[in-house]
Design an enzyme around this catalytic site. Structure first.
Site, mmCIF file in Angstrom:
data_model
loop_
_atom_site.group_PDB
_atom_site.id
_atom_site.type_symbol
_atom_site.label_atom_id
_atom_site.label_comp_id
_atom_site.label_asym_id
_atom_site.label_seq_id
_atom_site.Cartn_x
_atom_site.Cartn_y
_atom_site.Cartn_z
ATOM 1 C CG LEU A 68 -2.118 -0.984 1.163
ATOM 2 C CD1 LEU A 68 -3.049 -0.740 2.357
ATOM 3 C CD2 LEU A 68 -2.914 -0.899 -0.136
ATOM 4 C CG ASN A 122 -7.962 -2.457 -0.452
ATOM 5 O OD1 ASN A 122 -8.303 -3.592 -0.141
ATOM 6 N ND2 ASN A 122 -6.733 -2.162 -0.838
ATOM 7 C CB CYS A 125 -4.613 -4.571 1.168
ATOM 8 S SG CYS A 125 -2.866 -4.574 0.735
ATOM 9 C CG ASN A 187 -7.250 -6.918 -3.224
ATOM 10 O OD1 ASN A 187 -6.167 -7.088 -3.774
ATOM 11 N ND2 ASN A 187 -7.529 -5.837 -2.528
ATOM 12 C CB THR A 188 -3.922 -10.279 -4.718
ATOM 13 O OG1 THR A 188 -3.804 -9.635 -3.458
ATOM 14 C CG2 THR A 188 -3.538 -9.288 -5.810
ATOM 15 N N GLY A 239 -7.166 -11.753 -13.376
ATOM 16 C CA GLY A 239 -6.594 -12.484 -14.502
ATOM 17 C C GLY A 239 -7.179 -12.193 -15.857
ATOM 18 N N GLY A 260 -5.915 -5.775 -14.534
ATOM 19 C CA GLY A 260 -4.858 -5.555 -13.562
ATOM 20 C C GLY A 260 -3.527 -6.019 -14.090
ATOM 21 C CB THR A 261 -1.618 -9.059 -13.228
ATOM 22 O OG1 THR A 261 -1.821 -8.879 -11.821
ATOM 23 C CG2 THR A 261 -0.246 -9.635 -13.455
#
Ligand SMILES: Cc1cc2nc3c(=O)[nH]c(=O)nc-3n(C[C@H](O)[C@H](O)[C@H](O)COP(=O)(O)OP(=O)(O)OC[C@H]3O[C@@H](n4cnc5c(N)ncnc54)[C@H](O)[C@@H]3O)c2cc1C
Ligand SMILES: Cc1cc2nc3c(=O)[nH]c(=O)nc-3n(C[C@H](O)[C@H](O)[C@H](O)COP(=O)(O)OP(=O)(O)OC[C@H]3O[C@@H](n4cnc5c(N)ncnc54)[C@H](O)[C@@H]3O)c2cc1C
Ligand SMILES: Cc1cc2nc3c(=O)[nH]c(=O)nc-3n(C[C@H](O)[C@H](O)[C@H](O)COP(=O)(O)O)c2cc1C
Ligand SMILES: Cc1cc2nc3c(=O)[nH]c(=O)nc-3n(C[C@H](O)[C@H](O)[C@H](O)COP(=O)(O)O)c2cc1C
Ligand code: FES
Ligand code: FES
Lengths: 312, 243, 312, 243
Positions: A68, A122, A125, A187-188, A239, A260-261
């Site tokens: 963060l 959020n 995280c 989120n991840t 993804g 995102g990624t």
């Protein structure tokens, strides 16, 4: 030409694509053709972030432990926000914190700024031990947080949730009960990388968050169930790397898609995905992107125009 | 890279050749006339088709480049560099970041290991011709010194580059250095001691190369900042600040 | 030659490799060089499993919805068990159920059979809506289940846990408190695949379990934390496909490694991984595989012989 | 495959050629003398290097095979088949499963779409020469009929293979069929009606091919059973049981 315009919680998007929070700095690179921009999560106090190594490549994805990193609320509101509202696309500000009151202060400050379309909370995280992630694993906390922030603004509040819980629908329902206008999923996924030489945790923060194509099935699962459980509009991500991926997330229940990624590998992704989505909808004879939303919730026995001309 | 160009994404270039240079590999691409930037800037590269073992692109600074060809000297360490040197085509994004700021007057180039990779181009552009000091792990690694400057001073482990460098101090000109972090810090300290201006080309693990991921954190101005945005070439003072 | 022999909960393995439950049928294909064999999860009553499609390919992995297809306890004990105990390697029997009593019955029946080395309690199958998975997301239930099964046998009881919980360490601690002799981490991650043509859930069972290299970071995270929290011996798995992967799981806290999805791509995997592990240990000058276990729990500042001769 | 051979894993073979046959693609591998089994058995194939988009191997039955070459006829549908037809080398496991049980006497082969892929080999082995009936979606798909039997009866959509087949009933010999499930069920029903012995080569999504994953469930003997263990060629009665 299929109509790609989308309304999400009262926000008008030209294309149903946004970035995932923390995966694009529009002040450096512009918005690359996205329909709206989401800021990196901002916290009350400035955060330097975790020491390197902050990223690790993994099969079909990566683990990050950025921690963060952000300039803090003051500098964000004075320096970044004025420039972000000039980007020409709707702006969503992501906020994080270590207590309900921290979130509330941030929400009030951000909401006071003209040009903010929505605020994303959020609560997911994985790169800080306490605070947001522990709120987002607890339904009652999540609901109380939404209720508290609801007091500060009439802007749509979006809850960004983690897939690393036993039952994401339960957390989604709690967010809905607290007054969330929409959900952002996912989120991840909590993960870790081990340094191949030292055999110690590779990332400076110890653990990290897994993202990229590897987590697409996890994200689809969360979107499908949270969307069914709550009926709330969803920004779906995890993804996404193609127009076909978008179609699957829309069918699972998302009405806007987060990139995102995959942006890291390809800054032309928004343009490419827009073109692919356009032609996929055209192939199916679907006039608007909204016609795909929640298709997977309906049994196939229903008349399914989207299958016309398709062959397995 | 300006946002409009960035939004066009990676461009695909054919590999002309990939050949061993001692322990390293020289990868030469045929350029399509696209921009190449200047020494010290970098590109993100990935091989075509997408390899199963390397999801992310890799950051590389050109050994030399013009409108006809772009060359990279690679230390093949893992799946990303491994797939690049066996690919028939690669995709590349860039030039990215800020390269060396070429100052008038005399110059001294310092390279450690694969850090030498980005010096040939710099040597070609500097006038008057620079002095070059290179350090390598072994003879095999030192083979590439010829690509940089046949007259370079070359030292091998356990001798470190700061030994010959110290003998050249105080240097009346600019020092340009590229290599592993400990070497760069030693070079910067030596230059600071003698009040010699010094630029460092640094490395960090990068996922994007264009400021999006915050992965490439390096201590700059006493804070963790993004190397791809602030560098990869930095004035030594910014790296030493608070170090 | 490094020593690859390993003792796990009193079981002697020639190589520290087993299959993941449900990813090999030794009665069809033999044990392929594994150090022990783990059966597919058996339940009190026979189960046909879910209708097709049961598997879907995903980036660096797959989602399955087999649905615990198995012949049921009676046929398993009469027909399969006698042949499984003749395989020539230690045998671990995996059991599942819909209530504590179902597990207890199965454990008692299986334990009565000579030649069973350990019993694995699958409390983490994502492909059935109730039963095992709901036990494994609840610490108190998990502990009570272990305690109940402990009454039925002195054989080592292993708890197979899901990574799809907010805090796997908490569940692991509960299993330890209930008397688990070891942990098996991880089962598949909850996921879903959408049919690219119909845009409906692809798998016959709706959702499914994600496995393969995609989940390796998730598995390493779970192994690292559960191992640290409990100190119990761990069979680590999730995406293992090489000797290097094994090294990372050992460092994270596993003492035995499970091979699953990667076996589907390559039945010679046990032999290849054994050879790779052997040479990796030799390169590091480590005399035995046990020397790698839990390395990641120790700070690097300690003298680290395993780094000698290694270069980043 | 016997456990000892299975444990040796995939073997790598070079691609001799990949060429279009109408809508399908013929992929020919140079065999290293390894076992090829018999028509109706299958191999698991994956391309080298591992493609990012296809983690699992793909099940394919040979169009013909001997110690020198193994040929497959492919319907390129997705990333797995797509990567196979562009690969320079492939890895293959097999022969796996149970193929056709070649009965003495007359035979009748029925193929639907890519189901025709596995019939050329069968035609070569059957004596007396079989009658062949094939159904395709379009002329382009029907091009491959020539590989099976230049004298085959070919029908195109909307005509279905059971039309010509019905006219050949009752057939005094064995029927061997391969094609989509609805076609196989129709063929099996017709044969059952006329008491003609019939063998069906079926398909299912397979992750492993050797009984490990339980993914390839097909209704056999009225239960979900593993196609790779029980088949892929099955006596029609076993498929019709309880259907
Ligand atoms: C601006 C810049 C210029 C560079 N120029 C060159 C060059 O000219 N020649 C050359 O051989 N190398 C250069 N590098 C280093 C090169 O990027 C890495 O060696 C390469 O990414 C390693 O990839 P791999 O697949 O071989 O190894 P792996 O170890 O498998 O890489 C795995 C991951 O770690 C990341 N990573 C870890 N450490 C580093 C690091 N120190 N630097 C970059 N990425 C890292 C990689 O990006 C990748 O995501 C440069 C790096 C940067 C940042
Ligand atoms: C015993 C057997 C023999 C076969 N022989 C041939 C042949 O000779 N020629 C030919 O073209 N095809 C044959 N097939 C079908 C072939 O395996 C599939 O078409 C192929 O796997 C599809 O892969 P893809 O990457 O093109 O498509 P994708 O749709 O991307 O495949 C995705 C996944 O779905 C699985 N899948 C989904 N449906 C099926 C299905 N019906 N059959 C198999 N896998 C499926 C694949 O294995 C893969 O894991 C055979 C299948 C089996 C089981
Ligand atoms: C490097 C990186 C930084 C991220 N930072 C944030 C963040 O600050 N706030 C947040 O809510 N999500 C953050 N995320 C999560 C993403 O927004 C997104 O939810 C997640 O990566 C899944 O999508 P993807 O697989 O497409 O990347 C970050 C992800 C990555 C990879
Ligand atoms: C097809 C398939 C079937 C499985 N069946 C079971 C099962 O019956 N019982 C169980 O405990 N785990 C089962 N698993 C989980 C595996 O044992 C393993 O925990 C998981 O797949 C992660 O390892 P991997 O990524 O190496 O496959 C199954 C996994 C797969 C892919
Ligand atoms: S490499 Fe992504 S921010 Fe620098
Ligand atoms: S394909 Fe795996 S069991 Fe048949």
């Amino acid at each position: 030409m299929p109509d790609l315009r989308t309304a999400f919680c009262g926000i008008e998007l030209d294309v149903p694509l946004v970035n995932g929070s923390g995966t694009l700095d529009a002040l450096v690179s512009g918005t690359l053709g996205l329909g709206a921009f989401v800021t990196k999560t901002v916290t009350l106090h400035p955060r330097e972030g975790n020491p390197p190594q902050r990223i690790a490549e993994t099969p079909a994805g990566m683990v990050n432990s950025i921690g963060l990193a952000n300039p803090g609320l003051d500098r964000f509101c004075e320096d970044h926000l004025p420039r972000l509202t000039e980007l020409g696309v709707p702006l969503v500000v992501s906020v994080g914190g270590w207590s309900r009151e921290e979130y509330a202060v941030a929400v009030a400050r951000v909401a006071a700024h003209p040009g903010v379309a929505a605020i994303e909370l959020n609560v997911s995280c994985p790169n800080v031990d306490t605070g947001c992630i522990s709120i987002g694993t607890d339904g009652a906390e999540t609901r109380a947080l939404l209720e508290r922030c609801r007091e500060e603004t009439d802007l749509p509040l979006l809850a960004k949730l983690s897939p690393s819980v036993a039952d994401v629908s339960a957390i989604a329902l709690a967010a809905a009960a607290g007054g969330a206008a929409g959900l952002v999923l996912v989120n991840t996924v909590r993960g870790m990388a081990i340094d191949r030489t030292t055999l110690r945790p590779l990332l400076g923060g110890g653990g990290g968050g897994l993202s990229g194509p590897a987590i697409k099935p996890v994200a689809l699962h969360a979107v499908y169930h949270a969307s069914r459980a709550t009926g709330l509009p969803v920004i779906g991500m995890g993804g996404v790397a193609s127009g076909q991926d978008c179609l699957e997330f829309l069918a699972a229940g998302a009405s806007v898609i987060g990139l995102g990624t995959a942006l890291f590998r390809d800054p032309s992704l928004p343009a490419r995905v827009t073109a692919e989505l356009d032609s996929l909808l055209a192939d199916r004879g679907l006039p608007a992107v909204g016609d795909c939303v929640r298709l997977a919730h309906q049994p196939l026995s229903k008349p399914s125009p989207q299958l016309e001309g398709m062959e397995r | 890279m300006p946002p409009a160009e960035l939004a066009e994404g990676y461009r695909r270039l054919p590999v002309v050749r990939a050949e061993a240079v001692g322990a390293y590999t020289l990868l030469v691409l045929r350029n399509d006339g696209g921009p190449v930037g200047s020494p010290g800037q970098f590109f993100m590269l990935r091989s075509v088709p997408e390899p199963a073992a390397a999801y992310l692109p890799r950051a590389l600074s050109a050994a030399w480049a013009d409108e006809r060809e772009i060359a990279f000297l690679l230390d093949v360490r893992g799946p990303g560099t491994g797939s690049l040197v066996t690919a028939g085509e690669v995709e590349l994004l860039g030039p990215l970041g800020t390269g060396f700021d070429l100052r008038p007057g005399a110059s001294l180039l310092v390279g450690g290991g694969i850090g030498a990779a980005i010096l040939p181009w710099l040597v070609r552009l500097l006038d008057p011709a620079p002095r070059v000091v290179l350090g390598f792990r072994s003879e095999r690694h030192a083979v590439c010194a010829a690509l940089v400057d046949p007259e370079a001073t070359v030292v091998l482990d356990p001798v470190v580059v700061t030994e010959p460098l110290a003998r050249l101090m105080p240097f009346a000109g600019t020092v340009y250095a590229c290599g592993p972090d400990p070497m760069l810090h030693a070079v910067a300290a030596l230059c600071a001691e003698h009040d010699v201006p010094c630029q460092l080309a640094m490395e960090a693990a990068m996922a994007c190369g264009f400021g999006a991921c915050y992965g490439c954190a390096v201590r700059i101005d006493g804070e963790w900042k993004r190397l791809c945005v602030e560098g990869p070439v930095l004035a030594a003072e910014r790296v030493m600040a608070g170090a």
